[in-house]
Write a protein that holds these residues in place. Structure first.
Motif, PDB file in Angstrom:
ATOM      1  N   THR A   1     -56.278 -22.239   1.457  1.00 38.96           N
ATOM      2  CA  THR A   1     -56.912 -21.840   0.743  1.00 38.96           C
ATOM      3  C   THR A   1     -58.570 -22.079  -0.295  1.00 38.96           C
ATOM      4  O   THR A   1     -59.516 -22.207  -1.320  1.00 38.96           O
ATOM      5  CB  THR A   1     -56.260 -22.946  -0.718  1.00 38.96           C
ATOM      6  N   ALA A   2     -58.968 -22.190   1.310  1.00 42.20           N
ATOM      7  CA  ALA A   2     -60.292 -22.049   0.854  1.00 42.20           C
ATOM      8  C   ALA A   2     -61.404 -23.001  -0.101  1.00 42.20           C
ATOM      9  O   ALA A   2     -62.089 -23.217  -0.759  1.00 42.20           O
ATOM     10  CB  ALA A   2     -60.846 -20.347   0.378  1.00 42.20           C
ATOM     11  N   ARG A   3     -60.765 -23.833   0.695  1.00 35.18           N
ATOM     12  CA  ARG A   3     -61.578 -25.816  -0.055  1.00 35.18           C
ATOM     13  C   ARG A   3     -62.110 -25.831   0.377  1.00 35.18           C
ATOM     14  O   ARG A   3     -62.506 -25.723   1.856  1.00 35.18           O
ATOM     15  CB  ARG A   3     -60.304 -26.357   0.182  1.00 35.18           C
ATOM     16  N   ASN A   4     -63.531 -26.608  -0.735  1.00 33.42           N
ATOM     17  CA  ASN A   4     -65.412 -26.592  -0.012  1.00 33.42           C
ATOM     18  C   ASN A   4     -65.188 -28.070   0.521  1.00 33.42           C
ATOM     19  O   ASN A   4     -64.805 -29.198  -0.257  1.00 33.42           O
ATOM     20  CB  ASN A   4     -65.554 -26.801  -1.610  1.00 33.42           C
ATOM     21  N   VAL A   5     -64.731 -28.146   1.729  1.00 33.26           N
ATOM     22  CA  VAL A   5     -63.967 -30.035   2.741  1.00 33.26           C
ATOM     23  C   VAL A   5     -65.235 -29.353   3.520  1.00 33.26           C
ATOM     24  O   VAL A   5     -65.344 -28.797   4.091  1.00 33.26           O
ATOM     25  CB  VAL A   5     -62.718 -29.991   2.286  1.00 33.26           C
ATOM     26  N   VAL A   6     -65.419 -30.899   3.808  1.00 27.82           N
ATOM     27  CA  VAL A   6     -66.379 -30.845   4.833  1.00 27.82           C
ATOM     28  C   VAL A   6     -66.341 -32.349   5.602  1.00 27.82           C
ATOM     29  O   VAL A   6     -65.771 -33.263   5.029  1.00 27.82           O
ATOM     30  CB  VAL A   6     -67.940 -30.869   4.375  1.00 27.82           C
ATOM     31  N   VAL A   7     -66.437 -31.991   6.962  1.00 26.88           N
ATOM     32  CA  VAL A   7     -66.644 -33.220   7.759  1.00 26.88           C
ATOM     33  C   VAL A   7     -67.723 -33.102   8.721  1.00 26.88           C
ATOM     34  O   VAL A   7     -67.690 -32.275   9.363  1.00 26.88           O
ATOM     35  CB  VAL A   7     -64.873 -32.846   9.385  1.00 26.88           C
ATOM     36  N   LEU A   8     -68.739 -34.260   8.646  1.00 27.16           N
ATOM     37  CA  LEU A   8     -69.512 -34.625   8.944  1.00 27.16           C
ATOM     38  C   LEU A   8     -69.893 -35.005   9.974  1.00 27.16           C
ATOM     39  O   LEU A   8     -68.946 -35.712  10.402  1.00 27.16           O
ATOM     40  CB  LEU A   8     -70.783 -35.329   7.785  1.00 27.16           C
ATOM     41  N   GLY A   9     -70.557 -34.705  11.349  1.00 24.39           N
ATOM     42  CA  GLY A   9     -70.916 -35.309  11.807  1.00 24.39           C
ATOM     43  C   GLY A   9     -71.654 -36.581  11.696  1.00 24.39           C
ATOM     44  O   GLY A   9     -72.351 -36.791  10.231  1.00 24.39           O
TER      45      GLY A   9
ATOM     46  N   THR B   1     -63.085 -21.735   3.262  1.00 30.80           N
ATOM     47  CA  THR B   1     -64.346 -21.293   2.694  1.00 30.80           C
ATOM     48  C   THR B   1     -66.017 -20.692   2.901  1.00 30.80           C
ATOM     49  O   THR B   1     -66.670 -19.879   2.525  1.00 30.80           O
ATOM     50  CB  THR B   1     -64.313 -22.274   2.519  1.00 30.80           C
ATOM     51  N   ALA B   2     -66.203 -21.305   4.521  1.00 29.34           N
ATOM     52  CA  ALA B   2     -67.651 -19.792   4.883  1.00 29.34           C
ATOM     53  C   ALA B   2     -67.512 -18.669   4.902  1.00 29.34           C
ATOM     54  O   ALA B   2     -68.398 -17.546   4.147  1.00 29.34           O
ATOM     55  CB  ALA B   2     -67.566 -20.252   6.850  1.00 29.34           C
ATOM     56  N   ARG B   3     -66.701 -17.767   4.383  1.00 32.01           N
ATOM     57  CA  ARG B   3     -66.066 -16.437   4.107  1.00 32.01           C
ATOM     58  C   ARG B   3     -65.717 -15.936   2.570  1.00 32.01           C
ATOM     59  O   ARG B   3     -66.500 -15.285   2.700  1.00 32.01           O
ATOM     60  CB  ARG B   3     -64.408 -15.800   5.536  1.00 32.01           C
ATOM     61  N   LYS B   4     -65.267 -16.966   2.432  1.00 33.62           N
ATOM     62  CA  LYS B   4     -65.888 -17.214   0.641  1.00 33.62           C
ATOM     63  C   LYS B   4     -67.014 -16.688  -0.298  1.00 33.62           C
ATOM     64  O   LYS B   4     -67.513 -16.567  -0.961  1.00 33.62           O
ATOM     65  CB  LYS B   4     -64.373 -18.270   0.233  1.00 33.62           C
ATOM     66  N   LEU B   5     -67.893 -18.142   0.298  1.00 26.75           N
ATOM     67  CA  LEU B   5     -68.889 -18.402   0.045  1.00 26.75           C
ATOM     68  C   LEU B   5     -70.210 -17.177   0.674  1.00 26.75           C
ATOM     69  O   LEU B   5     -71.359 -17.691  -0.053  1.00 26.75           O
ATOM     70  CB  LEU B   5     -69.474 -20.110   0.124  1.00 26.75           C
ATOM     71  N   PHE B   6     -69.925 -17.550   1.616  1.00 27.82           N
ATOM     72  CA  PHE B   6     -70.828 -16.748   2.386  1.00 27.82           C
ATOM     73  C   PHE B   6     -70.217 -15.063   3.013  1.00 27.82           C
ATOM     74  O   PHE B   6     -69.734 -14.568   2.889  1.00 27.82           O
ATOM     75  CB  PHE B   6     -71.397 -16.851   3.703  1.00 27.82           C
ATOM     76  N   ASN B   7     -71.388 -14.141   3.336  1.00 23.50           N
ATOM     77  CA  ASN B   7     -71.787 -13.552   3.296  1.00 23.50           C
ATOM     78  C   ASN B   7     -71.387 -12.785   5.606  1.00 23.50           C
ATOM     79  O   ASN B   7     -72.326 -12.837   5.573  1.00 23.50           O
ATOM     80  CB  ASN B   7     -72.873 -12.055   3.140  1.00 23.50           C
ATOM     81  N   THR B   8     -70.415 -13.194   5.207  1.00 23.25           N
ATOM     82  CA  THR B   8     -69.295 -13.187   7.041  1.00 23.25           C
ATOM     83  C   THR B   8     -69.292 -12.068   7.547  1.00 23.25           C
ATOM     84  O   THR B   8     -68.874 -12.028   8.632  1.00 23.25           O
ATOM     85  CB  THR B   8     -68.980 -14.426   7.152  1.00 23.25           C
TER      86      THR B   8
ATOM     87  N   ALA C   1     -73.056 -25.119  -2.447  1.00 20.98           N
ATOM     88  CA  ALA C   1     -71.972 -24.733  -3.234  1.00 20.98           C
ATOM     89  C   ALA C   1     -71.515 -26.547  -2.858  1.00 20.98           C
ATOM     90  O   ALA C   1     -72.608 -27.441  -2.068  1.00 20.98           O
ATOM     91  CB  ALA C   1     -71.133 -24.845  -2.778  1.00 20.98           C
ATOM     92  N   ARG C   2     -70.600 -27.613  -4.433  1.00 17.54           N
ATOM     93  CA  ARG C   2     -70.558 -28.420  -3.496  1.00 17.54           C
ATOM     94  C   ARG C   2     -69.085 -28.710  -2.314  1.00 17.54           C
ATOM     95  O   ARG C   2     -68.257 -27.803  -2.975  1.00 17.54           O
ATOM     96  CB  ARG C   2     -70.107 -29.516  -4.991  1.00 17.54           C
ATOM     97  N   PHE C   3     -69.431 -29.798  -1.930  1.00 27.13           N
ATOM     98  CA  PHE C   3     -68.194 -29.679  -1.054  1.00 27.13           C
ATOM     99  C   PHE C   3     -67.955 -31.366  -1.138  1.00 27.13           C
ATOM    100  O   PHE C   3     -68.653 -32.073  -1.253  1.00 27.13           O
ATOM    101  CB  PHE C   3     -68.940 -29.572  -0.052  1.00 27.13           C
ATOM    102  N   THR C   4     -66.615 -31.466  -1.025  1.00 32.21           N
ATOM    103  CA  THR C   4     -66.307 -33.689  -0.701  1.00 32.21           C
ATOM    104  C   THR C   4     -65.978 -33.204   0.457  1.00 32.21           C
ATOM    105  O   THR C   4     -65.791 -33.174   1.960  1.00 32.21           O
ATOM    106  CB  THR C   4     -64.490 -33.356  -1.874  1.00 32.21           C
TER     107      THR C   4
END
Length: 414
Positions: free
Chosen positions: A161-169, A222-229, A192-195
């Motif tokens: 569903t291309a949710r704006n979520v992130v896993v941080l280093g 999500t990357a394909r939705k937000l950025f021109n890949t 863009a806001r990411f949780t």
């Protein structure tokens, strides 16, 4: 036995007295040995550190892993680089076709499409610029060595569903959230806001050069939705099943990758199958070069240092000729004289070795600031053993000459 230990004790005492009376001369004599010990320990610590860093770095890739990409990880020549640039990119669609082939393969357990790029990440007034971003799918956790410090990885539903979520280093989480928990916070990635749903466990630096903790991971959709890949280069990560021959696995990967890229039987591969073995081969060649240069310089320095020890011991024997004659006249055996001067030569060599080890420790700390090195007890023992060997070998002939002197001739010496 008691007499032997007494001779050793007296020999060490005489050696200490001789070095103490001629401090500058002893220090200058050991310069070659100091340089030699610094060379041998620097060589060994660098290689030891490289091997440790390599083993730790390879754990980040997991085991039985392969990567299908446009270009090989290591390009050896400019001609090869230009040839790789002419290859068609690994688009998202062609990467999906590789995954489809992998899913029908009997040798591949998991396959994931991913893409890497750089981006800044921000939380309120704190920001980390130009961090590496890996956009991938949740199955990537089955391929790479993914451990979590807190929270969780993103799910299949969040990816689909291309949710704006992130896993941080871990380093990014520490920079953005130094005194608080990162999970559940909102960050900004290119506006863009990411949780934040999780934080990766610390992994350290890859081959001691760049830190994999300074990255974050987001869902591929999500990357394909937000950025021109559309014009970006994707790669496919593959994990082989256990117990299957590597050659067979690679042949099967090449087969379905050629089909995915639309190549006929006569066309050359326009993709690369990357494995961690390429780093192992690079490490082996680098180690051989370092060993070769290090051994040559070490041998040259120790030869110069050994000649210096031999020369100073000949001078010491000449200066103490009457003492040798007196000791022999009152019953000292040639063995005692030989042992005394050998111990003095070894003591001079060990003095140089200890100074060299002190410099090597500082050198190791300096190397660790830019690369990796490790001064182990085995390397210290080897360095001290080399010093003892140099002292015995180059001190033997002066000591043997002193032990063979006749008392009457020595007492007449002016």
């Amino acid at each position: 036995m008691n007499a032997f230990f007494y001779e050793i004790r007296e020999g060490l005492r005489n050696a200490a007295d001789s070095i103490g009376q001629n401090k500058l001369r002893s220090l200058l004599t050991t310069l070659g040995i100091i340089i030699g010990i610094v060379m041998v320990t620097s060589t060994m610590t660098t290689i030891n550190g490289m091997e440790r860093a390599f083993d730790k770095s390879m754990e980040m890739f997991g085991t039985n892993t392969y990567y299908v990409d446009q270009k090989p990880w290591i390009i050896m020549s400019a001609e090869e680089w230009f040839e790789m640039q002419r290859r068609p990119m690994m688009t998202y669609d062609s990467a999906l076709r590789v995954v489809d082939g992998a899913e029908r393969s009997e040798s591949i357990a998991y396959a994931a499409v991913s893409i890497d790029f750089s981006s800044a990440i921000q939380y309120r007034d704190k920001a980390v610029s130009r961090s590496q971003v890996t956009a991938t799918t949740p199955v990537y956790t089955e391929i790479a060595d993914i451990d979590l410090l807190e929270g969780r990885y993103f799910t299949d539903l969040e990816e689909q569903t291309a949710r704006n979520v992130v896993v941080l280093g871990s380093s990014i989480a520490e920079s953005l959230f130094p005194n608080e928990r990162a999970e559940g916070k909102e960050v900004r990635i290119q506006g863009a806001r990411f949780t934040v749903v999780g934080v990766l466990a610390p992994k350290g630096k890859f081959l001691g050069m760049f830190s994999v903790d300074e990255q974050f991971q987001i869902p591929l959709a999500t990357a394909r939705k937000l950025f021109n890949t559309q014009n970006w280069n994707f790669q496919v990560s593959l994990k082989a099943r256990d117990g299957i021959d590597e050659v067979a696995v690679e042949d099967e990967i090449r087969g379905f990758s050629r089909v995915a890229r639309g190549l006929d039987a006569l066309e050359k591969d326009d993709f690369a199958i990357n494995k961690t073995d390429v780093f192992r081969d690079l490490l082996a060649s680098t180690k051989a070069t370092i060993y070769g240069v290090g051994i040559f310089l070490t041998a040259l320095s120790l030869l110069v240092g050994g000649i210096g020890v031999m020369n100073i011991m000949f001078v010491s024997v000449k200066e103490r000729t009457r003492e040798i004659g007196l000791r022999k006249a009152i019953g000292a055996k040639g063995r005692s004289i030989l042992l005394q001067f050998l111990l003095e030569a070894v003591s001079v060599s060990l003095l140089g070795g200890l100074i060299g080890l002190g410099i090597s420790l500082l050198t190791t700390l300096a190397i660790n600031m830019v690369f990796t090195a490790s001064l182990s007890p085995a390397i210290v023992a080897l360095a001290l053993g080399v010093c003892v060997g140099v002292g015995v070998i180059f001190g033997f002939f002066p000591a043997w000459g002193a032990a063979r002197q006749k008392p009457i001739d020595a007492l007449r010496y002016e």
